[in-house]
Design a protein around this motif. Structure first.
Motif, PDB file in Angstrom:
ATOM      1  N   LEU A  16       0.881  -1.547  -0.061  1.00 24.70           N
ATOM      2  CA  LEU A  16       0.335  -0.005   0.295  1.00 24.70           C
ATOM      3  C   LEU A  16       0.648   1.600  -0.156  1.00 24.70           C
ATOM      4  O   LEU A  16       0.430   1.739  -0.645  1.00 24.70           O
ATOM      5  CB  LEU A  16      -0.795   0.072   1.174  1.00 24.70           C
ATOM      6  N   ALA A  17       1.938   0.852   0.457  1.00 30.94           N
ATOM      7  CA  ALA A  17       2.868   2.418   1.066  1.00 30.94           C
ATOM      8  C   ALA A  17       3.038   2.873  -0.354  1.00 30.94           C
ATOM      9  O   ALA A  17       3.205   3.483  -1.394  1.00 30.94           O
ATOM     10  CB  ALA A  17       4.307   2.504   1.435  1.00 30.94           C
ATOM     11  N   LEU A  18       3.893   1.565  -1.401  1.00 28.30           N
ATOM     12  CA  LEU A  18       3.914   1.557  -2.750  1.00 28.30           C
ATOM     13  C   LEU A  18       3.564   2.358  -3.517  1.00 28.30           C
ATOM     14  O   LEU A  18       3.182   3.610  -4.416  1.00 28.30           O
ATOM     15  CB  LEU A  18       5.021   0.696  -3.114  1.00 28.30           C
ATOM     16  N   ALA A  19       2.089   1.799  -3.317  1.00 28.77           N
ATOM     17  CA  ALA A  19       0.718   2.356  -3.879  1.00 28.77           C
ATOM     18  C   ALA A  19       0.545   4.041  -3.814  1.00 28.77           C
ATOM     19  O   ALA A  19       1.213   4.483  -5.315  1.00 28.77           O
ATOM     20  CB  ALA A  19      -0.341   1.591  -3.912  1.00 28.77           C
ATOM     21  N   ALA A  20       0.561   4.422  -2.530  1.00 30.34           N
ATOM     22  CA  ALA A  20       0.285   5.580  -2.330  1.00 30.34           C
ATOM     23  C   ALA A  20       2.011   6.585  -2.867  1.00 30.34           C
ATOM     24  O   ALA A  20       1.372   7.473  -3.213  1.00 30.34           O
ATOM     25  CB  ALA A  20       0.255   5.985  -0.363  1.00 30.34           C
ATOM     26  N   GLN A  53      10.359   6.411   5.622  1.00 34.50           N
ATOM     27  CA  GLN A  53      11.459   6.958   5.174  1.00 34.50           C
ATOM     28  C   GLN A  53      11.759   8.307   6.537  1.00 34.50           C
ATOM     29  O   GLN A  53      10.635   9.053   6.676  1.00 34.50           O
ATOM     30  CB  GLN A  53      11.460   7.551   3.992  1.00 34.50           C
ATOM     31  N   ALA A  54      12.768   8.536   7.061  1.00 34.20           N
ATOM     32  CA  ALA A  54      12.966   9.475   7.832  1.00 34.20           C
ATOM     33  C   ALA A  54      13.608  10.373   7.770  1.00 34.20           C
ATOM     34  O   ALA A  54      14.516  10.798   6.586  1.00 34.20           O
ATOM     35  CB  ALA A  54      13.959   8.889   9.467  1.00 34.20           C
ATOM     36  N   PRO A  55      13.935  11.492   8.408  1.00 32.60           N
ATOM     37  CA  PRO A  55      14.195  12.924   7.472  1.00 32.60           C
ATOM     38  C   PRO A  55      15.390  12.612   6.978  1.00 32.60           C
ATOM     39  O   PRO A  55      16.461  12.409   8.132  1.00 32.60           O
ATOM     40  CB  PRO A  55      14.149  14.498   8.003  1.00 32.60           C
ATOM     41  N   VAL A  92       1.510   9.245   9.025  1.00 31.16           N
ATOM     42  CA  VAL A  92       0.124   9.346  10.040  1.00 31.16           C
ATOM     43  C   VAL A  92      -0.364   7.950  10.179  1.00 31.16           C
ATOM     44  O   VAL A  92       0.025   7.092   8.906  1.00 31.16           O
ATOM     45  CB  VAL A  92      -0.650   9.975   8.521  1.00 31.16           C
ATOM     46  N   ARG A  93      -0.418   7.024  10.780  1.00 24.91           N
ATOM     47  CA  ARG A  93      -1.386   6.393  11.198  1.00 24.91           C
ATOM     48  C   ARG A  93      -3.017   6.329  11.289  1.00 24.91           C
ATOM     49  O   ARG A  93      -3.679   7.369  11.890  1.00 24.91           O
ATOM     50  CB  ARG A  93      -0.307   5.697  12.684  1.00 24.91           C
ATOM     51  N   LEU A  95       1.135   5.553   6.457  1.00 22.92           N
ATOM     52  CA  LEU A  95       2.122   5.944   5.691  1.00 22.92           C
ATOM     53  C   LEU A  95       2.817   7.292   5.659  1.00 22.92           C
ATOM     54  O   LEU A  95       2.008   7.815   6.507  1.00 22.92           O
ATOM     55  CB  LEU A  95       0.758   6.447   4.183  1.00 22.92           C
ATOM     56  N   THR A  96       3.508   7.542   5.041  1.00 21.12           N
ATOM     57  CA  THR A  96       4.179   9.266   5.105  1.00 21.12           C
ATOM     58  C   THR A  96       4.057   9.832   3.861  1.00 21.12           C
ATOM     59  O   THR A  96       4.895   9.291   3.039  1.00 21.12           O
ATOM     60  CB  THR A  96       5.839   8.355   5.395  1.00 21.12           C
TER      61      THR A  96
END
Length: 462
Positions: free
Chosen positions: A8-12, A22-24, A366-367, A408-409
């Motif tokens: 889902l993260a890749l799709a987003a 990913q952290a800053p 965001v969670r 997701l970030t």
């Protein structure tokens, strides 16, 4: 098959330019991790939660309307708004109806709207058609304060069934198709879904399943697997038709909600509905003190697990009182109230420190702790404030992507910095139909200063 968080993260990332996990990177970042609110603390957010039933559009009471949010609701179902079965609506009644909608808007909540005639039946077919003709222009004009349009008009309570009806009553496929056609046409171009009481009626209307034979009901079709604004044109209509269940958790087949001939159809049609609810607004009410066939189904951890599988967005705060009282005694009522619909928690936000006029970056993880997800697209913007001056930067984040139990970030780059100085920084999540109304904006479930904007920290511009 359930998608993994990584998928889902890749799709987003492909859809909205967001990245996952990913952290800053590098120096010059400011990062904050705002404390989440206690998990049992309800957040008064639009389009979700327990709804009230004491609003009447034909007898609008300004004091009652103004108290809806103060009593902890953002949704109201006008239960006492009955249509006259023996005549057309008068011009005075139509004007009063509009005043009711105006009071809804002024009071900062939205409606779960269903028109119907009585608890015992409906009206002559010609009268129903005439009422649709009279009402739908007003519905269209006030779509901004309608969270979901329930199909209504037919059957007892407008629930599309005539079981034990004692008055005129319609439940034929042709009449149902007519009502659904009119409602979908009236709301075309809006993001207001039309909800039907029985999932088999949706499948019949769309021509997905052949119900012409006698006896056993066929298995359900493939469920909707996306939002209407992203599906191919041929599948958008099915994503505009949502489900409602007014006997949720109340028997093995939820008192006729799901077909039970043969018996395995109950699980199949329930599974179809719950799968569609991952993208479509879903709610209703309970109608028994417990599941009459499996009393522990609606208790404690089992109930919470099913509300999560069902992706429950809204539920009647008054009915059934027996089941709601059991939830209080079991200690899950507060969790149900807090988790219904979406519950978006900012785990971390970070931004770079630019020079005036330079580009800068912003990220936000965001969670979602809710039973469901955000099912309408909201406008997300960075808000920068310095004294009485406000600057905004649209972010384009689609928060619908944050599925229940996932994180997701979202990232934005190339933001233009405001003039030099210290700016208060926050994120606004606004209803596109009512962008200037803080009551319709979304608050994150964090301990943050909030007033239509979720204030996160300070941006220092060199």
């Amino acid at each position: 098959m359930r998608k993994t968080a990584a998928t889902l993260a890749l799709a987003a990332a492909l859809w909205t330019g967001c990245t996952s996990g990913q952290a800053p990177d590098g120096g010059g970042w400011t990062a904050v991790a705002p404390a989440p609110l206690p998990p049992g603390q309800n957040v008064l957010n639009p389009g979700r939660g327990f709804f009230t039933t004491d609003v009447d559009l034909f007898h609008p009471d300004a004091e009652v309307y103004a108290s809806v949010q103060a009593r902890g609701h953002t949704l109201a179902y006008p239960y006492e708004t009955w249509l006259p079965a023996d005549r057309d609506l008068t011009e005075g009644e139509l004007a009063t109806l509009q005043r009711g909608f105006d009071l809804v808007r002024a009071s900062g909540f939205k409606l779960i709207l269903r028109f119907r005639y009585s608890e015992n039946g409906d009206a002559d077919w010609g009268r129903i058609q005439r009422h649709l003709e009279q009402l739908l222009p007003i519905v269209r004009r006030n779509a901004d304060v309608i969270a979901v349009m329930q199909a209504g008009f037919l059957g007892r309570w407008g629930e599309w069934h005539c079981w034990e009806a004692t008055e005129v009553c319609h439940e034929g496929a042709a009449e149902k198709a007519y009502v659904l056609d009119r409602l979908l046409d009236a709301l075309a171009g809006t993001d207001v879904p039309v909800a039907v009481r029985y999932p088999a009626d949706k499948a019949r209307y769309l021509g997905d399943v052949d119900f012409s034979g006698e006896g056993d009901v066929p298995p359900p079709p493939d469920p909707v697997s996306g939002f209407a604004d992203e599906l191919p044109a041929a599948r958008r209509k099915r994503a505009r038709i949502a489900h409602l269940n007014d006997c949720f958790l109340s028997s093995a087949n939820d008192v006729g909600t799901y077909p039970n001939q043969p018996p395995e159809r109950v699980a199949e049609w329930r599974g179809f509905t719950y799968a569609e609810n991952a993208f479509l607004v879903f709610g209703g009410e309970t109608c028994e003190a417990e599941d009459r066939d499996d009393p522990t189904r609606a208790r404690g951890a089992r109930a919470l697990a099913e509300l999560e599988r069902a992706h429950l967005d809204y539920l009647n705060a008054d009915y059934h009182p027996g089941m709601l009282e059991r939830w209080r005694r079991d200690g899950i009522y507060d969790a149900v109230a807090a988790r219904m619909g979406y519950r978006l928690v900012v785990e971390e936000a970070a931004w770079t420190a630019p020079a005036a006029g330079e580009g800068w970056k912003f990220r936000m993880s965001v969670r979602n702790d809710g039973f469901s997800r955000l099912k309408r697209r909201y406008d997300v913007a960075l808000v920068l404030r310095q004294g009485d001056r406000t600057v905004e930067r649209p972010l384009g984040f689609d928060l619908r992507r944050v599925a229940p139990g996932e994180r997701l970030t979202f990232a934005a780059e190339g933001l233009t910095a405001p003039p030099a100085g210290a700016w208060r920084l926050g994120v606004a999540v606004r209803d596109p139909a009512l962008p200037d109304r803080a009551e319709y904006a979304i608050r994150f479930a964090n301990d943050l200063d909030y007033g239509g904007v979720n204030w996160l920290g300070r941006l220092e511009v060199r």
